[in-house]
Design a protein around this motif. Structure first.
Motif, PDB file in Angstrom:
ATOM      1  N   ILE A 295      -2.217  -7.395  -9.369  1.00 48.20           N
ATOM      2  CA  ILE A 295      -3.303  -6.431  -9.551  1.00 48.20           C
ATOM      3  C   ILE A 295      -2.768  -5.134  -8.976  1.00 48.20           C
ATOM      4  O   ILE A 295      -2.302  -5.101  -7.831  1.00 48.20           O
ATOM      5  N   LYS A 296      -2.806  -4.081  -9.770  1.00 47.25           N
ATOM      6  CA  LYS A 296      -2.415  -2.749  -9.302  1.00 47.25           C
ATOM      7  C   LYS A 296      -3.673  -1.887  -9.319  1.00 47.25           C
ATOM      8  O   LYS A 296      -4.383  -1.850 -10.315  1.00 47.25           O
ATOM      9  N   ALA A 297      -3.931  -1.197  -8.227  1.00 46.64           N
ATOM     10  CA  ALA A 297      -5.077  -0.295  -8.149  1.00 46.64           C
ATOM     11  C   ALA A 297      -4.563   1.107  -7.822  1.00 46.64           C
ATOM     12  O   ALA A 297      -3.693   1.263  -6.972  1.00 46.64           O
ATOM     13  N   SER A 298      -5.101   2.117  -8.506  1.00 51.32           N
ATOM     14  CA  SER A 298      -4.660   3.495  -8.305  1.00 51.32           C
ATOM     15  C   SER A 298      -5.860   4.400  -8.085  1.00 51.32           C
ATOM     16  O   SER A 298      -6.724   4.524  -8.960  1.00 51.32           O
TER      17      SER A 298
ATOM     18  N   LYS B 213      -2.005   3.821  -3.890  1.00 52.27           N
ATOM     19  CA  LYS B 213      -1.733   2.764  -4.854  1.00 52.27           C
ATOM     20  C   LYS B 213      -1.661   1.448  -4.095  1.00 52.27           C
ATOM     21  O   LYS B 213      -0.952   1.329  -3.098  1.00 52.27           O
ATOM     22  N   LEU B 214      -2.424   0.469  -4.549  1.00 57.13           N
ATOM     23  CA  LEU B 214      -2.467  -0.846  -3.913  1.00 57.13           C
ATOM     24  C   LEU B 214      -1.915  -1.880  -4.890  1.00 57.13           C
ATOM     25  O   LEU B 214      -2.037  -1.721  -6.105  1.00 57.13           O
TER      26      LEU B 214
ATOM     27  N   ILE C 158       0.872  -1.169   0.000  1.00 55.97           N
ATOM     28  CA  ILE C 158       0.000   0.000   0.000  1.00 55.97           C
ATOM     29  C   ILE C 158       0.907   1.215   0.000  1.00 55.97           C
ATOM     30  O   ILE C 158       1.752   1.364   0.874  1.00 55.97           O
ATOM     31  N   ASP C 159       0.746   2.065  -1.000  1.00 57.21           N
ATOM     32  CA  ASP C 159       1.546   3.283  -1.092  1.00 57.21           C
ATOM     33  C   ASP C 159       0.589   4.467  -1.048  1.00 57.21           C
ATOM     34  O   ASP C 159      -0.262   4.612  -1.920  1.00 57.21           O
TER      35      ASP C 159
ATOM     36  N   THR D  36      -5.448  -2.569 -12.764  1.00 56.57           N
ATOM     37  CA  THR D  36      -4.893  -3.360 -13.854  1.00 56.57           C
ATOM     38  C   THR D  36      -4.560  -4.738 -13.322  1.00 56.57           C
ATOM     39  O   THR D  36      -3.971  -4.874 -12.252  1.00 56.57           O
ATOM     40  N   ILE D  37      -4.942  -5.771 -14.073  1.00 54.22           N
ATOM     41  CA  ILE D  37      -4.547  -7.138 -13.773  1.00 54.22           C
ATOM     42  C   ILE D  37      -3.539  -7.508 -14.853  1.00 54.22           C
ATOM     43  O   ILE D  37      -3.801  -7.318 -16.045  1.00 54.22           O
TER      44      ILE D  37
END
Length: 159
Positions: free
Chosen positions: A130-133, A120-121, A103-104, A140-141
């Motif tokens: 999986i990146k979540a913003s 950002k996860l 977790i950023d 994005t997967i």
């Protein structure tokens, strides 16, 4: 305990074969007057193909296919859409896959007082992620190795 299988979006996983993935992708919506089914196409230069759609709930979805297999799925959940929002998706991801691995909480790019910070996860499982913003209201997967392959293809075909 979260399942240990590959990450997915509406039944499509990284590495799925192109034919089956396209059929699922194009069947997400029933064609009606305001909602046309998604489009899939290739620019003919790369070994990449892209399918794009806007779901009834307003989410924009982009699926990238590399060498006949799903390489990446991008979902934008703009904050103005009704239905599934970024926060709703993040809750679903956490329920399905557990806590994010990283977790950023960075600073947001805008100076709007009511904006959330640039959260950002990231969930990781082997090569897949999986990146979540929050800034982009998107997730994005993908796969680290397929990302490298796509980048190399794009660089090789730039003028």
């Amino acid at each position: 305990m979260p399942p240990s299988g590959p990450y997915e979006f509406r039944g499509i996983r990284i590495g799925d074969r192109m034919k089956e993935a396209k059929q699922k992708f194009l069947s997400w919506k029933i064609p009606s007057l305001p909602f046309k089914p998604g489009l899939c196409g290739s620019d003919g230069i790369y070994r990449m193909e892209t399918c794009t759609d806007v779901l009834e709930t307003g989410q924009y979805v982009n699926m990238t296919i590399l060498t006949q297999k799903v390489a990446q799925i991008y979902v934008s959940t703009d904050s103005r859409t009704e239905g599934d929002t970024y926060d709703g998706y993040v809750l679903t991801l956490a329920e399905r896959y557990g806590r994010p691995d990283s977790i950023d909480i960075g600073q947001n790019r805008s100076d709007l007082a009511n904006e959330f910070p640039g959260e950002k996860l990231r969930w990781s499982r082997g090569d897949q992620y999986i990146k979540a913003s929050r800034d982009e209201h998107a997730f994005t997967i993908g796969s680290e190795s397929l990302d490298v392959e796509m980048d190399e293809l794009e660089k090789a075909h730039q003028f």
